[in-house]
Design an enzyme around this catalytic site. Structure first.
Site, PDB file in Angstrom:
ATOM      1  N   CYS A  74      38.775  77.563  19.012  1.00  0.00           N
ATOM      2  CA  CYS A  74      38.750  76.736  17.799  1.00  0.00           C
ATOM      3  C   CYS A  74      38.585  75.265  18.168  1.00  0.00           C
ATOM      4  O   CYS A  74      39.436  74.693  18.884  1.00  0.00           O
ATOM      5  CB  CYS A  74      40.047  76.947  17.013  1.00  0.00           C
ATOM      6  SG  CYS A  74      40.234  75.855  15.591  1.00  0.00           S
ATOM      7  N   CYS A  77      41.512  73.038  16.956  1.00  0.00           N
ATOM      8  CA  CYS A  77      42.713  73.269  17.764  1.00  0.00           C
ATOM      9  C   CYS A  77      42.617  72.511  19.100  1.00  0.00           C
ATOM     10  O   CYS A  77      43.619  71.968  19.599  1.00  0.00           O
ATOM     11  CB  CYS A  77      42.899  74.761  18.021  1.00  0.00           C
ATOM     12  SG  CYS A  77      43.073  75.756  16.522  1.00  0.00           S
TER      13      CYS A  77
END
Length: 339
Positions: A74, A77
């Site tokens: 991600c 993230c």
């Protein structure tokens, strides 16, 4: 060589099927054995960030926590990874524990918290969970704790709480889906089975499991709701025969009533015909008697007129004799007067 190759292919297929059944039986153990080793283990501190898993997630139910759900692939993230590490370094004087969960390794735990977007951050205070939706910088995270901003956030509803029964079921569903994905990867990666072959195995397994579950449900239904005893069936058959006999008797009675009604109608018609014949005879007799009566009346009238004529004649004769006598008396008187 060709014959040897043909003879080796069935053995390889049998080996693949046995490995598939072993993978289905062992499940998580085989998948876990095939995983690459990760840096650290659940519960180990990595720069004061505690890694959570399905085995130790219940630690979040005690004390104050900030937990991040992330995935290694991600981009968002990856951007907040440094800020999250700095925030964890300040956790000592904030009196808070900072943790993180890799959703690719813990699908059951992500299902328990119903994670649908990444990254997802939760604040937990003694088992009460609140979703953090603010800025993801280290300063804003620290201010969220120091200023107790979490008190103004509405907590997660009880039925959606990670410790609720419903989310237990959701965790099991997510874990099952992750297990299927791992088995599929094991078939296609380790065993070298084609993707469509893996799909065929899953389809056949689903049909077989459905058949077994259906048989189990039928057996349970038979145990809970047993079939009627034989004597009840015989009693029901006798009852049906009795009802049929009653119906036939009723039909016969109705037929008899219809027949009697028809006979009564015929008898009434016969009586009516007889009465009509008698009335005709009476009317003819009355007509004849009336004719006789009229003749008698005519004869009586003729007789009456004859008697009247005789009476008139009789009456006329006395009058003539009277006149003659009166004339004689007058003549005698006149003669006397002449003398």
């Amino acid at each position: 060589m060709a014959a040897g190759a043909r003879g080796a292919r069935p053995g390889a297929a049998v080996t693949a099927l046995l490995a598939a059944w072993l993978a289905l039986a062992l499940g998580p153990a085989a998948a876990a054995a095939s995983r690459p080793s990760q840096a650290g283990s659940p519960g180990e501190q990595r720069g004061r960030v505690q890694v959570l898993s399905a085995a130790n997630w219940s630690l979040v139910l005690q004390g104050q926590w900030m937990v991040q759900f992330y995935a290694p692939w991600c981009p968002a993230c990856q951007q907040i990874e440094a800020a999250w590490e700095n925030f964890a370094k300040e956790s000592d004087h904030l009196d808070i524990t900072v943790g993180k969960v890799d959703v690719t390794q813990e699908p059951g735990l992500s299902g328990r918290f119903f994670v649908t977007t990444l990254p997802t951050i939760y604040h937990a205070m003694d088992g009460v969970f609140r979703r953090y939706r603010g800025s993801r910088t280290s300063e804003d995270l620290q201010g969220y704790i120091l200023e107790r901003k979490w008190e103004a956030v509405e907590p997660v509803a009880g039925w959606k709480s990670p410790s609720s029964i419903m989310m237990h079921g959701m965790a099991g569903l997510f874990h099952f889906s992750g297990w299927i994905r791992q088995i599929h990867s094991y078939f296609t990666g380790t065993l070298g089975i084609h993707v469509w072959g893996s799909y065929a195995i899953f389809i056949l397994s689903t049909l077989l499991i459905g058949l077994i579950l259906g048989l189990i449900l039928v057996l349970i239904a038979d145990c809970l709701c047993p079939s009627k005893p034989r004597y009840r069936e015989e009693a029901s058959v006798e009852l049906i025969e009795k009802e049929n006999a009653e119906l036939t008797a009723v039909e016969e009675v109705e037929e008899d009533e219809e027949l009697s009604a028809n006979e009564l109608e015929e008898a009434v018609e016969e009586k009516k015909d007889i009465s009509d014949g008698e009335d005709g005879a009476k009317s003819s007799e009355e007509a004849n008697s009336s004719e006789d009566g009229s003749e008698e009346e005519d004869s009586a009238v003729d007789e009456g007129s004859g008697t009247e004529e005789t009476e008139d004649i009789c009456e006329q004769h006395p009058t003539d004799s009277e006149t003659q006598s009166s004339v004689r008396q007058r003549k005698s008187q006149v003669a006397d007067n002449g003398l």
